[in-house]
Design a protein around this motif. Structure first.
Motif, PDB file in Angstrom:
ATOM      1  N   MET A  40       0.838  -1.196   0.000  1.00 20.29           N
ATOM      2  CA  MET A  40       0.000   0.000   0.000  1.00 20.29           C
ATOM      3  C   MET A  40       0.875   1.249   0.000  1.00 20.29           C
ATOM      4  N   PHE A  41       0.343   2.339  -0.560  1.00 19.69           N
ATOM      5  CA  PHE A  41       0.963   3.662  -0.483  1.00 19.69           C
ATOM      6  C   PHE A  41       2.401   3.665  -1.014  1.00 19.69           C
ATOM      7  N   GLU A  42       2.596   3.020  -2.164  1.00 20.22           N
ATOM      8  CA  GLU A  42       3.926   3.000  -2.765  1.00 20.22           C
ATOM      9  C   GLU A  42       4.386   4.426  -3.051  1.00 20.22           C
ATOM     10  N   GLY A  43       5.597   4.747  -2.653  1.00 22.46           N
ATOM     11  CA  GLY A  43       6.152   6.079  -2.864  1.00 22.46           C
ATOM     12  C   GLY A  43       5.795   7.080  -1.789  1.00 22.46           C
ATOM     13  N   PHE A  44       4.968   6.703  -0.836  1.00 22.03           N
ATOM     14  CA  PHE A  44       4.597   7.593   0.263  1.00 22.03           C
ATOM     15  C   PHE A  44       5.638   7.506   1.386  1.00 22.03           C
ATOM     16  N   GLU A  45       5.792   8.601   2.106  1.00 19.91           N
ATOM     17  CA  GLU A  45       6.563   8.596   3.345  1.00 19.91           C
ATOM     18  C   GLU A  45       5.602   8.380   4.507  1.00 19.91           C
ATOM     19  N   GLU A  46       6.154   7.998   5.648  1.00 22.75           N
ATOM     20  CA  GLU A  46       5.334   7.857   6.846  1.00 22.75           C
ATOM     21  C   GLU A  46       6.179   8.132   8.081  1.00 22.75           C
ATOM     22  N   ASP A  47       5.502   8.645   9.123  1.00 16.97           N
ATOM     23  CA  ASP A  47       6.197   8.958  10.369  1.00 16.97           C
ATOM     24  C   ASP A  47       5.144   9.187  11.444  1.00 16.97           C
TER      25      ASP A  47
END
Length: 283
Positions: free
Chosen positions: A1-8
């Motif tokens: 899921m959310f390929e290319g997304f950042e997360e924090d």
């Protein structure tokens, strides 16, 4: 899921908010509903990114991987005003002064509160499957109370936690095929956490108390939604109200459209939902 997304996860003082973000262009915040997490947008977010937007998907306070303070007797730590403050803090941290805002289900109440309290921060507003809490309560019918009994069950003390945590998967029920395997796994991990279940119930308890009182004050003071508003309603969702008429009392620039879907349209009808959102944001 959310390929290319950042997360924090962001420490915002009295809360820690998990978020995903990706894309480039005007920012759009997508707020999920109960009992989902930000992963409910996994089919919508890439389509909105492809349309030329930056997309931010947080877990609401107490949901998913976000946490909040201890609960209090007045439920204020889980009010929509507190949750809206989280979103403002998150967007400050990400460097976005103004943004489009989309909310579904409980997330729609957070989005509404943010737009009412901080209209200068919101470019355009999309609310899905909701009317104001106070409107539901003032026009209460046996049919609404029967179909939406969970609002009133969740407001009880302690008992809902005991019932739901005994078997959260059976209580909520969810199809991994329609949700997507990774989205389903993230959701299941969340609802199996008793602290998350308690926080989600506090969201509803705040809804019937402090949030309702805030809405009544808004209405008595004549406060209205200032940003352009699109109200989307799933075809299979019965809100027991004339949705367009109700929102006409709360906003000066409001449009209404129907998405052919069940309640979780982000998972069930991501293409038509994304089109409706993007077309409105570009208008």
């Amino acid at each position: 899921m959310f390929e290319g997304f950042e997360e924090d996860t962001f420490d915002l003082g009295d809360s820690r908010v998990f978020a995903r973000w990706g894309g480039s262009g005007p920012p759009v915040v997508l707020l999920h509903g109960h009992p989902r997490t930000s992963s409910t947008w996994h089919r919508v977010a890439p389509l909105v990114v492809d349309a030329g937007f930056t997309v931010v998907c947080p877990d609401l306070r107490g949901y998913g991987r976000s946490s909040g303070p201890a609960t209090t007797a007045d439920h204020a730590p889980y009010s929509k005003r507190a949750m809206a403050g989280d979103i403002l803090g998150l967007m400050d941290r990400l460097g976005h002064e103004r943004f489009h805002l989309v909310g579904h289900d409980r997330g729609s109440y957070v989005a509404l509160r943010l737009a009412l309290d901080s209209p200068s921060r919101v470019e355009r507003l999309v609310l899905m499957d909701c009317i104001p809490i106070s409107e539901h309560l003032e026009n209460l019918t046996p049919e609404f109370a029967t179909e939406w009994f969970h609002w009133f069950f969740f407001a009880q003390s302690h008992v809902p936690e005991r019932v739901i945590t005994a078997d959260p998967e059976a209580w909520y029920g969810a199809d991994p095929n329609s949700m997507g395997a990774e989205n389903h796994a993230e959701w299941l991990n969340a609802v199996r956490n008793p602290a998350t279940v308690h926080a989600m119930l506090e969201d509803y308890r705040a809804g019937l108390t402090v949030d309702r009182a805030d809405e009544l004050r808004d209405r008595s003071s004549g406060r209205r939604v200032e940003p352009p508003l699109l109200v989307l309603q799933a075809s299979e969702e019965n809100l027991h109200a004339d949705v367009a008429k109700v929102w006409g009392r709360w906003a000066t620039d409001v449009r209404h459209a129907v998405i052919e879907s069940g309640h979780h349209s982000a998972e069930e009808a991501p293409e038509p939902l994304s089109r409706a959102i993007v077309e409105f944001l570009r208008a």
